[in-house]
Design an enzyme around this catalytic site. Structure first.
Site, PDB file in Angstrom:
ATOM      1  N   PRO A 132       0.798  -1.230   0.000  1.00  0.00           N
ATOM      2  CG  PRO A 132      -0.931  -1.580   1.540  1.00  0.00           C
ATOM      3  CD  PRO A 132       0.370  -2.154   1.074  1.00  0.00           C
ATOM      4  N   GLY A 135       4.893   1.993  -4.727  1.00  0.00           N
ATOM      5  CA  GLY A 135       4.472   1.626  -6.067  1.00  0.00           C
ATOM      6  C   GLY A 135       5.627   0.976  -6.793  1.00  0.00           C
ATOM      7  CB  THR A 162      -3.621 -10.066 -11.124  1.00  0.00           C
ATOM      8  OG1 THR A 162      -3.516  -8.660 -11.369  1.00  0.00           O
ATOM      9  CG2 THR A 162      -4.554 -10.669 -12.154  1.00  0.00           C
ATOM     10  NE  ARG A 284     -23.442   8.236 -36.986  1.00  0.00           N
ATOM     11  CZ  ARG A 284     -24.580   8.598 -36.420  1.00  0.00           C
ATOM     12  NH1 ARG A 284     -25.619   7.763 -36.396  1.00  0.00           N
ATOM     13  NH2 ARG A 284     -24.717   9.798 -35.865  1.00  0.00           N
ATOM     14  CB  ILE A 353     -14.357   6.165 -35.042  1.00  0.00           C
ATOM     15  CG1 ILE A 353     -13.077   6.703 -35.694  1.00  0.00           C
ATOM     16  CG2 ILE A 353     -15.230   5.471 -36.091  1.00  0.00           C
ATOM     17  CD1 ILE A 353     -12.145   5.623 -36.224  1.00  0.00           C
ATOM     18  CD  GLU A 379       3.549  -7.177 -14.876  1.00  0.00           C
ATOM     19  OE1 GLU A 379       3.354  -6.758 -13.717  1.00  0.00           O
ATOM     20  OE2 GLU A 379       2.937  -8.128 -15.361  1.00  0.00           O
ATOM     21  CB  ALA A 382       4.684   5.436 -19.300  1.00  0.00           C
ATOM     22  CD  GLU A 383       5.269   8.357 -16.021  1.00  0.00           C
ATOM     23  OE1 GLU A 383       4.629   9.136 -16.747  1.00  0.00           O
ATOM     24  OE2 GLU A 383       4.787   7.273 -15.589  1.00  0.00           O
TER      25      GLU A 383
END
Length: 401
Positions: A132, A135, A162, A284, A353, A379, A382-383
């Protein structure tokens, strides 16, 4: 070209496996995915189907009852499954990481005990690093494993498991100071413990509690939980590899292949978003013609397809590099970073779209729009990927002045 993201150089066995998985996804997953996701319902029948296909043992060696396939084959299967429903690929992924860690780092007794049952899907795995209060800073782990005779006593709270409820084997990373003098770097005093438990919620064995599922924005169906250890006793032979202090390296090895998996998930979700977008654009009509005939929409489709192809190519490259036995943290980081970012962008373009209908729960793109953000943080964010990529590039291009 029949569709995007084709993979050159596959043998007949790989092609047969992928064809079987794709047919399963089209028939058994896509028709029910949105309904199950909206109910946050675990896909028991789909999981049974995956067990029958042998996917829980896809990369487990044949000597343990698995199929002994490559990381590339596995990643391409994950891409197909995520195209159907990303949550299902998550059920497979954490199991796969634990099986991989056992195969690479486990003692012979540990391999003999767990891998045959994991190959059948009878034992399903989860792995646990996060807590907790942390990260990406794995070195700040506070959960502890303390030696007591022929056992270890585990205490601490873990987060974001998970398969936390449905798994029966959890690889848990804890700090263990035994044999490591004061001042030892944190990453050298961590140990992976193999914790067996009953599936379910509440107290699943003495000293181990799995609270209820965490309610999430997306990535539903699959159970994401906490794990609370309070005096949990496990035998000393359940230290992964039999030696303390190796946990950080074992986990990072697992996460490295996991990043290829997350890249594959991003590719699969992006492919499905493109399929939905290009299909809707031809149905459409505005201003007297399908919106696919408007240049603005064609530009979007062109950009989306290019991103799908690029992400797929990087994911395949990272998997093949790992299969060759070479270091692939640079390629895995790049693939995970690009695929997750491109996935988010392709999903958003498909959402645009669809116009107002994209906001309706009746349309599949609404589910994808909530699922894609998870890939940006799972996993490694991005940083974190960019830090890994930057450091590796400096190793390769070190200035010699």
């Amino acid at each position: 070209m029949t569709r995007l993201a084709q993979t050159a150089g596959l043998n007949d066995v790989q092609q047969e496996i992928l064809s079987t998985v794709r047919n399963f996804v089209d028939k058994e997953i896509i028709p029910v995915a949105t309904q199950l996701e909206h109910r946050d319902e675990y896909p028991y029948e789909i999981v049974e189907g995956l067990k029958e296909l042998g996917l829980f043992g896809l990369m487990i060696p044949e000597e343990y009852g698995g199929l002994g396939e490559s990381l590339l084959t596995y990643a391409l299967c994950v891409e197909e499954i995520a195209r159907g429903w990303m949550s299902v690929s998550g059920i497979i992924n954490t199991h796969f990481i634990v099986a991989y860690m056992l195969k690479q780092h486990g003692t012979q007794e540990q391999k003999d005990t767990f891998l045959p049952r994991m190959a059948l899907g009878e034992v399903r795995g989860a792995f646990s690093m996060s807590e907790p209060a942390l990260g990406s800073d794995v070195a700040a782990i506070s959960s502890k494993g303390v030696r007591d005779g022929e056992e270890y006593v585990l205490t601490g709270q873990k987060m974001w498991l998970t398969n936390g409820g449905t798994s029966s084997l959890v690889a848990v990373l804890c700090r263990s100071d035994e044999g490591h003098p004061e001042g030892t770097p944190p990453h050298k005093s961590m140990t992976t413990f193999l914790v067996e438990k009953e599936p379910g919620f509440g107290e699943v064995r003495p000293g181990l509690t799995i609270p209820g599922k965490i309610d999430k924005m997306g990535y539903k169906g699959v159970d994401t939980t906490e794990l609370i250890m309070d005096g949990l006793r496990i035998p000393a032979n359940r230290v992964l590899g039999g030696t303390t202090g190796r946990g950080f390296y074992q986990m990072m090895d697992g996460v490295e292949v996991g990043r290829v998996n997350v890249a594959a998930r991003g590719c699969g979700v992006a492919q499905r978003a493109f399929e939905l977008g290009v299909s809707y654009a031809q149905q459409r009509h505005t201003f007297g013609k399908p919106i696919a005939e408007h240049q603005a929409i064609q530009f979007k489709l062109a950009e989306m397809a290019t991103k799908v192809e690029a992400a797929h190519a990087m994911m395949v490259n990272a998997a093949r590099k790992k299969d060759s036995g070479e270091r692939n943290d640079l390629e895995a980081g790049m693939a995970k970073y690009l695929a997750s970012e491109y996935c988010k962008e392709v999903v958003e373009d498909a959402f645009r779209i669809h116009g107002g209908y994209g906001f309706s729960k009746e349309y599949e793109i609404e589910r994808l729009y909530r699922e894609a953000p998870m890939l940006l943080i799972g996993e490694g964010t991005a940083e974190i990927q960019k830090m890994i990529i930057g450091r590796r590039l400096l190793e390769e291009y070190r200035f010699q002045g």
